[in-house]
Design a protein around this motif. Sequence first.
Motif, PDB file in Angstrom:
ATOM      1  N   CYS A  79      42.680  57.840  66.709  1.00 38.60           N
ATOM      2  CA  CYS A  79      43.302  57.730  68.492  1.00 38.60           C
ATOM      3  C   CYS A  79      44.069  59.115  69.115  1.00 38.60           C
ATOM      4  O   CYS A  79      44.245  58.683  70.144  1.00 38.60           O
ATOM      5  CB  CYS A  79      44.942  56.962  67.926  1.00 38.60           C
ATOM      6  SG  CYS A  79      45.826  57.388  66.672  1.00 38.60           S
ATOM      7  N   VAL A  80      43.666  59.858  67.687  1.00 41.72           N
ATOM      8  CA  VAL A  80      43.769  62.018  68.545  1.00 41.72           C
ATOM      9  C   VAL A  80      43.450  62.389  67.754  1.00 41.72           C
ATOM     10  O   VAL A  80      42.563  62.201  67.316  1.00 41.72           O
ATOM     11  CB  VAL A  80      45.533  62.307  67.807  1.00 41.72           C
ATOM     12  CG1 VAL A  80      46.757  61.269  68.139  1.00 41.72           C
ATOM     13  CG2 VAL A  80      45.461  61.648  66.176  1.00 41.72           C
ATOM     14  N   ILE A  90      46.169  62.898  72.214  1.00 40.06           N
ATOM     15  CA  ILE A  90      45.830  61.493  72.507  1.00 40.06           C
ATOM     16  C   ILE A  90      44.596  60.940  73.199  1.00 40.06           C
ATOM     17  O   ILE A  90      44.231  60.832  74.358  1.00 40.06           O
ATOM     18  CB  ILE A  90      47.391  60.167  73.308  1.00 40.06           C
ATOM     19  CG1 ILE A  90      48.152  61.187  73.123  1.00 40.06           C
ATOM     20  CG2 ILE A  90      46.656  58.784  72.929  1.00 40.06           C
ATOM     21  CD1 ILE A  90      48.744  60.764  71.086  1.00 40.06           C
ATOM     22  N   TYR A  96      53.407  54.775  70.131  1.00 36.23           N
ATOM     23  CA  TYR A  96      53.171  55.838  68.928  1.00 36.23           C
ATOM     24  C   TYR A  96      54.835  56.058  68.355  1.00 36.23           C
ATOM     25  O   TYR A  96      55.401  55.896  69.605  1.00 36.23           O
ATOM     26  CB  TYR A  96      52.534  57.198  68.869  1.00 36.23           C
ATOM     27  CG  TYR A  96      51.154  57.056  70.150  1.00 36.23           C
ATOM     28  CD1 TYR A  96      50.492  56.932  69.131  1.00 36.23           C
ATOM     29  CD2 TYR A  96      50.670  56.129  71.283  1.00 36.23           C
ATOM     30  CE1 TYR A  96      48.821  56.921  68.968  1.00 36.23           C
ATOM     31  CE2 TYR A  96      49.419  56.253  71.179  1.00 36.23           C
ATOM     32  CZ  TYR A  96      48.840  56.283  70.122  1.00 36.23           C
ATOM     33  OH  TYR A  96      47.175  56.373  70.742  1.00 36.23           O
ATOM     34  N   LYS A 120      55.167  66.553  76.506  1.00 37.90           N
ATOM     35  CA  LYS A 120      54.128  65.978  76.245  1.00 37.90           C
ATOM     36  C   LYS A 120      53.855  65.769  77.232  1.00 37.90           C
ATOM     37  O   LYS A 120      54.525  66.342  78.746  1.00 37.90           O
ATOM     38  CB  LYS A 120      54.619  63.742  76.838  1.00 37.90           C
ATOM     39  CG  LYS A 120      53.895  63.288  77.199  1.00 37.90           C
ATOM     40  CD  LYS A 120      54.129  62.408  77.933  1.00 37.90           C
ATOM     41  CE  LYS A 120      53.298  60.894  78.309  1.00 37.90           C
ATOM     42  NZ  LYS A 120      54.718  59.797  78.913  1.00 37.90           N
ATOM     43  N   LEU A 143      52.082  56.039  75.155  1.00 36.98           N
ATOM     44  CA  LEU A 143      51.347  57.067  75.137  1.00 36.98           C
ATOM     45  C   LEU A 143      49.603  56.924  75.872  1.00 36.98           C
ATOM     46  O   LEU A 143      49.036  55.675  75.937  1.00 36.98           O
ATOM     47  CB  LEU A 143      51.158  58.482  74.119  1.00 36.98           C
ATOM     48  CG  LEU A 143      52.401  58.789  73.551  1.00 36.98           C
ATOM     49  CD1 LEU A 143      51.804  59.263  72.060  1.00 36.98           C
ATOM     50  CD2 LEU A 143      53.172  60.249  74.406  1.00 36.98           C
ATOM     51  N   ASP A 147      47.182  62.274  76.846  1.00 37.51           N
ATOM     52  CA  ASP A 147      47.876  63.122  77.013  1.00 37.51           C
ATOM     53  C   ASP A 147      47.887  63.771  75.981  1.00 37.51           C
ATOM     54  O   ASP A 147      47.622  63.620  74.949  1.00 37.51           O
ATOM     55  CB  ASP A 147      49.130  61.973  76.828  1.00 37.51           C
ATOM     56  CG  ASP A 147      49.975  61.356  77.676  1.00 37.51           C
ATOM     57  OD1 ASP A 147      49.314  61.802  78.848  1.00 37.51           O
ATOM     58  OD2 ASP A 147      50.238  60.401  77.700  1.00 37.51           O
ATOM     59  N   LEU A 170      50.321  54.872  65.005  1.00 38.25           N
ATOM     60  CA  LEU A 170      49.894  54.587  66.372  1.00 38.25           C
ATOM     61  C   LEU A 170      50.658  52.535  66.093  1.00 38.25           C
ATOM     62  O   LEU A 170      49.918  52.211  64.838  1.00 38.25           O
ATOM     63  CB  LEU A 170      48.698  53.606  67.201  1.00 38.25           C
ATOM     64  CG  LEU A 170      48.194  53.134  67.936  1.00 38.25           C
ATOM     65  CD1 LEU A 170      48.590  53.409  69.157  1.00 38.25           C
ATOM     66  CD2 LEU A 170      46.784  53.125  67.576  1.00 38.25           C
TER      67      LEU A 170
END
Length: 178
Positions: A79-80, A90, A96, A120, A143, A147, A170
């Motif tokens: 997810c990242v 992200i 998150y 962010k 998020l 991002d 997450l």
Amino acid sequence: IHLSHMEDMPLSHSGPQGTHRPPWKQWLLYSPIVILLFLCSFSTLILTFLPLKTASEPCIAKFGPFPSKWQMASPKLPCVNNTADWKLKILRNGLYLIYGQVAPNTTYKEQAPFEVRLYKNKDIIQTLTNNSTIQNIGGTYELDAGDMLHLRFNSDHQVLKNNTYWGLLLLTNPQFIS
């Protein structure tokens, strides 16, 4: 003054028997109740049509403590994406939990003031300035894919990297019903 006169005095100046409150006073009395019921109904409708689904695959990323490197829980469904030390991109929309611990180097006495910032994209979402104690950083954030998150120090020598880390988890993916 005789007490007999006081016994016959009314305690309030109410109108004649059988009169009612003016309509505007009733409206003031009942309007907060009506508004509260409306808000509860509206939020129930939103939660019915936009349920949050718990993430099916665990997605956890953590950087640090020293020796610092990114650790991912599930590399097959990320997810990242780690772009650099202390920095993440992200890849999936969701809610998150960002968590971390910053240990200040209390022996650091240079010019730069102690400051740790969580960004962010280009916006600061949290700042720590207390250099006398270990502090927690993070919170729950929505998020979007694309991002960028970055934990930045005023000076790398201001923190004890063997006791400083941060990461994210997450929690949910928004699922729309069509």
